[in-house]
Design a protein around this motif. Structure first.
Motif, PDB file in Angstrom:
ATOM      1  N   GLN A 211       0.833  -1.203   0.000  1.00 37.37           N
ATOM      2  CA  GLN A 211       0.000   0.000   0.000  1.00 37.37           C
ATOM      3  C   GLN A 211       0.867   1.252   0.000  1.00 37.37           C
ATOM      4  O   GLN A 211       0.551   2.233  -0.682  1.00 37.37           O
ATOM      5  CB  GLN A 211      -0.928  -0.004   1.209  1.00 37.37           C
ATOM      6  CG  GLN A 211      -1.907   1.163   1.224  1.00 37.37           C
ATOM      7  CD  GLN A 211      -2.888   1.073   2.385  1.00 37.37           C
ATOM      8  OE1 GLN A 211      -2.651   0.352   3.351  1.00 37.37           O
ATOM      9  NE2 GLN A 211      -3.990   1.797   2.296  1.00 37.37           N
ATOM     10  N   SER A 215       0.845   3.953  -2.961  1.00 40.72           N
ATOM     11  CA  SER A 215       0.584   5.360  -2.668  1.00 40.72           C
ATOM     12  C   SER A 215       1.699   6.251  -3.206  1.00 40.72           C
ATOM     13  O   SER A 215       1.448   7.359  -3.695  1.00 40.72           O
ATOM     14  CB  SER A 215       0.443   5.563  -1.154  1.00 40.72           C
ATOM     15  OG  SER A 215      -0.620   4.777  -0.641  1.00 40.72           O
ATOM     16  N   LEU A 218       1.235   6.948  -6.786  1.00 39.96           N
ATOM     17  CA  LEU A 218       0.262   8.009  -7.042  1.00 39.96           C
ATOM     18  C   LEU A 218       0.945   9.375  -7.018  1.00 39.96           C
ATOM     19  O   LEU A 218       0.609  10.257  -7.813  1.00 39.96           O
ATOM     20  CB  LEU A 218      -0.866   7.964  -6.009  1.00 39.96           C
ATOM     21  CG  LEU A 218      -1.964   9.021  -6.188  1.00 39.96           C
ATOM     22  CD1 LEU A 218      -2.711   8.815  -7.499  1.00 39.96           C
ATOM     23  CD2 LEU A 218      -2.949   8.989  -5.016  1.00 39.96           C
ATOM     24  N   TYR A 264      -4.133   1.612 -11.299  1.00 43.82           N
ATOM     25  CA  TYR A 264      -5.100   1.503 -10.201  1.00 43.82           C
ATOM     26  C   TYR A 264      -6.415   0.861 -10.616  1.00 43.82           C
ATOM     27  O   TYR A 264      -7.327   0.735  -9.806  1.00 43.82           O
ATOM     28  CB  TYR A 264      -5.320   2.881  -9.571  1.00 43.82           C
ATOM     29  CG  TYR A 264      -4.063   3.400  -8.931  1.00 43.82           C
ATOM     30  CD1 TYR A 264      -3.623   2.889  -7.710  1.00 43.82           C
ATOM     31  CD2 TYR A 264      -3.278   4.348  -9.564  1.00 43.82           C
ATOM     32  CE1 TYR A 264      -2.448   3.327  -7.130  1.00 43.82           C
ATOM     33  CE2 TYR A 264      -2.103   4.809  -8.993  1.00 43.82           C
ATOM     34  CZ  TYR A 264      -1.691   4.293  -7.779  1.00 43.82           C
ATOM     35  OH  TYR A 264      -0.512   4.719  -7.209  1.00 43.82           O
ATOM     36  N   MET A 278      -7.633   1.639  -3.416  1.00 46.31           N
ATOM     37  CA  MET A 278      -6.944   2.231  -2.275  1.00 46.31           C
ATOM     38  C   MET A 278      -6.720   3.735  -2.412  1.00 46.31           C
ATOM     39  O   MET A 278      -6.647   4.441  -1.412  1.00 46.31           O
ATOM     40  CB  MET A 278      -5.594   1.547  -2.054  1.00 46.31           C
ATOM     41  CG  MET A 278      -4.710   1.482  -3.285  1.00 46.31           C
ATOM     42  SD  MET A 278      -3.052   0.878  -2.940  1.00 46.31           S
ATOM     43  CE  MET A 278      -2.322   2.336  -2.229  1.00 46.31           C
ATOM     44  N   VAL A 279      -6.620   4.251  -3.650  1.00 44.01           N
ATOM     45  CA  VAL A 279      -6.334   5.682  -3.815  1.00 44.01           C
ATOM     46  C   VAL A 279      -7.592   6.505  -4.073  1.00 44.01           C
ATOM     47  O   VAL A 279      -7.511   7.736  -4.132  1.00 44.01           O
ATOM     48  CB  VAL A 279      -5.330   5.909  -4.968  1.00 44.01           C
ATOM     49  CG1 VAL A 279      -4.008   5.211  -4.682  1.00 44.01           C
ATOM     50  CG2 VAL A 279      -5.906   5.477  -6.308  1.00 44.01           C
ATOM     51  N   TRP A 282      -8.333   9.514  -1.925  1.00 43.42           N
ATOM     52  CA  TRP A 282      -7.403  10.625  -2.128  1.00 43.42           C
ATOM     53  C   TRP A 282      -7.673  11.352  -3.436  1.00 43.42           C
ATOM     54  O   TRP A 282      -7.539  12.589  -3.517  1.00 43.42           O
ATOM     55  CB  TRP A 282      -5.960  10.108  -2.123  1.00 43.42           C
ATOM     56  CG  TRP A 282      -5.516   9.556  -0.807  1.00 43.42           C
ATOM     57  CD1 TRP A 282      -5.534   8.250  -0.400  1.00 43.42           C
ATOM     58  CD2 TRP A 282      -5.010  10.308   0.302  1.00 43.42           C
ATOM     59  NE1 TRP A 282      -5.066   8.136   0.885  1.00 43.42           N
ATOM     60  CE2 TRP A 282      -4.728   9.383   1.346  1.00 43.42           C
ATOM     61  CE3 TRP A 282      -4.751  11.658   0.524  1.00 43.42           C
ATOM     62  CZ2 TRP A 282      -4.216   9.762   2.567  1.00 43.42           C
ATOM     63  CZ3 TRP A 282      -4.229  12.059   1.745  1.00 43.42           C
ATOM     64  CH2 TRP A 282      -3.972  11.116   2.748  1.00 43.42           C
TER      65      TRP A 282
END
Length: 508
Positions: A211, A215, A218, A264, A278-279, A282
């Motif tokens: 993770q 991240s 990203l 993603y 997961m993103v 955000w």
């Protein structure tokens, strides 16, 4: 020949760029040879991209293992409808800026055309690769070419902008390597499709590390895409460089957006277990903030090139909204908007340069200056580009934003997306109205335009070609929407990619 089709978009600019570094192309006096070679190469790339699209529509996605080393160990190129569409988009953009550069930009340095080919090589490779490490390699290829193109022709302003641009991207490259090391350490692979299989089998501690790596990616892709708060470099950089280079850079941010969609959706998509989407928490606020800050920047822009740069930031935010919706319909809408925004903002950079050349020292700044010599024709070009960028009917901007608005189905999503997109469109109209009023109507009294330079036929051909994308997208809107829907469905169907590459059997 068809077996090697996926690698042709990479081989053509690579071999062509190397060829133009050899005699008789390298001499300063031989710029005509470079022009002929460049236009032939870019036309060949356009034809190859069309061939690739037609082949994929008929036969499905293509997998190419370089050296016949099979996944997940080999260098794998994966051409689906999405990557083929973006290769075609890049080649058309490359054709437009190549034609425009024939007006004289390419004579400011003898390496302009080879560098454009290497830039296209890196972009094509980023769209085609199915391996994160090779994505890093192609990123470096396109970045090294962009460093030199940015400073092409020299000048204090270009040098200052280039220093900031290089430093930021070196930091981004370092973070990219750290992210790759983290993901390889936890999954044991960097093949995107293979990683999508292994990401669901990680232990709790490995998932936390993965993770962190995801991240960090990203951040890297956000820097390339100019996503807030990593957007600050773009307006200054794009305003400092020459018009053809700025127009070519319009696709650079889309490479970052494409990587966000690809990575993603395939690796951290719905099938990723506890790391699924997961993103997304955000991306939502960052997408909205990018549109807001881009709109404010558009209102505060001191010249037309900076305004166009801020419009690129707005388009990135709009594309990220389509990603945050996480549905094939939203992805398809985003891809249609991506095609429109890339070509039209590229055309706007070229039009800004054409206007500036006829305003003397004021160039494209929003100040009172002498009257533009070819005011009627430039006014029409600017008016069409402004209406298209703002999203007013019947131009392609309206169609692109409409399909994104229709992709929002949840009530809360509709409130946020409709409000943000429509308000940003209104602000864009105000900013472009201010720009047009100042550039075309606020003229210095008692000043003739005898000494003003007219634009060349090459400039008109280059800008006109990109601007023609707007009516073309509208006329063939139904077919294009159908294509983007199929491309989005192909991207979201991760299982089919696994089967195409034969990775499921290897994992089992």
């Amino acid at each position: 020949m068809i077996d090697h089709l996926p690698i042709l978009p990479i081989l053509i600019p690579m071999l062509g760029g190397l060829m133009m570094l050899l005699p008789p192309f390298i001499g300063v006096e031989n710029y005509q040879y470079r022009r002929v070679a460049s236009i032939l190469l870019i036309l060949l790339q356009v034809a190859c991209s069309i061939w690739l699209i037609l082949t994929i529509i008929q036969s499905g996605a293509l997998v190419y293992a370089v050296g016949d080393w099979q996944p997940p160990f080999g260098i794998i190129l994966y051409a689906d409808q999405l990557s083929a569409m973006l290769i075609a988009l890049t080649s058309v953009l490359g054709l437009g800026i190549t034609l425009y550069s024939f007006a004289g930009t390419d004579r400011e340095g003898k390496y302009f055309h080879p560098l454009v080919q290497f830039q296209l090589l890196g972009i094509y490779g980023a769209f085609l690769t199915n391996d994160l490490f090779n994505l890093f390699v192609f990123f470096e290829v396109l970045l090294i070419a962009s460093y030199t193109l940015l400073i092409h022709g020299g000048g204090k302003q270009k040098t200052a902008a280039n220093v900031h641009y290089v430093i930021l991207n070196l930091i981004g490259s370092s973070l990219f390597l750290i992210a790759l090391g983290t993901l390889y350490g936890t999954t044991g692979t960097l093949n995107i499709t293979d990683m999508s299989l292994r990401i669901t089998n990680l232990s709790e501690s490995q998932a936390i590390v993965a993770q962190a790596g995801g991240s960090l990616l990203l951040v890297v892709f956000g820097l390339k895409a100019a996503m807030l708060p990593l957007h600050f470099w773009l307006p200054r950089t794009y305003a400092a460089t020459s018009a053809p280079v700025a127009a070519l850079f319009a696709i650079m941010t889309k490479v970052g957006v494409y990587c966000i969609f690809r990575v993603y959706t395939v690796i951290f998509g719905e099938q990723a277990g506890e790391l699924a989407n997961m993103v997304q928490p955000w991306v939502w606020p960052l997408a909205i903030a990018s549109i807001v800050l881009g709109s404010i920047g558009a209102l505060a822009s001191p010249n037309l090139r900076t305004l166009a740069g801020n419009l690129v930031i707005i388009s990135v935010g709009t594309l990220l909204i389509s990603f945050a919706l996480r549905t094939p319909e939203a992805t398809a809408a985003g891809m249609l908007y991506l095609v429109h925004s890339t070509l039209i903002t590229g055309a706007l950079f070229l039009i800004a340069d054409m206007i500036g050349q006829q305003r003397g020292k004021a160039f494209d700044r929003f100040v009172v200056a002498r009257k533009i010599k070819q005011q009627s024709l430039l006014g029409i070009l600017f008016f069409v580009a402004a209406l298209t960028v703002a999203g007013l009917p019947p131009f392609s901007g309206f169609l692109g934003k409409l399909v994104i608005l229709q992709a929002a189905t949840d009530s809360l999503e509709k409130i946020w997306i409709w409000s943000i997109v429509l308000i940003s469109s209104l602000i864009t109209i105000i900013a472009l109205s201010r720009a047009g009023t100042t550039l075309f109507w606020r003229n210095t009294p008692n000043r003739d335009t005898v000494d003003s330079l007219g634009f060349s036929k090459w400039q008109l051909c280059g800008a006109g070609l990109l601007l023609l994308a707007s009516p073309t997208i509208v006329i063939f809107g139904a077919s294009i929407i159908q294509y983007t829907n199929e491309a989005a469905a192909q991207l979201h169907n991760v299982q089919s990619v696994i089967e195409i590459m034969g990775l499921q059997e290897k994992t089992q």
